[in-house]
Design a protein around this motif. Structure first.
Motif: not given
Length: 106
Positions: A8-32
């Protein structure tokens, strides 16, 4: 157990560089950080409410959400689940009172 956390940690790390439109987690990261902390607060409250309802399945579901969002926080802060497991291991065998006293002295 740690294998699941590591995956799960590896997936969450990958989501850091994903588009906020493509991933719930990426969206959370983009919001700070504040958005992540708010979500953890919401999940903690939902966990408490589920426990008060006394339905074990609801408690498990809500704790899974809470753990998930705390893992998002760890990755946001460039920390790893293994570090939390190591801290828990360090505390193993200490009484809660003893551990609390050790923190006060630090």
């Amino acid at each position: 157990m740690s294998d699941t956390l590591n995956k799960l940690s590896a997936v969450l790390e990958e989501r850091k560089s994903a588009s906020p439109e493509s991933s719930y987690v990426a969206k959370l990261y983009s919001k700070g950080l504040d958005a992540i902390l708010k979500k953890i607060g919401e999940e903690a409250t939902e966990t408490v409410m589920a426990a008060k309802d006394g339905v074990p399945e609801k408690v498990i579901y809500e704790i899974a959400d809470l753990w998930f969002h705390t893992l998002v926080l760890l990755k946001q802060m460039d920390l790893e689940p293994q570090q939390v497991l190591e801290e828990l291991e360090r505390r193993f065998g200490l009484s809660g009172l003893e551990e609390k006293e050790n923190r006060r002295e630090s």
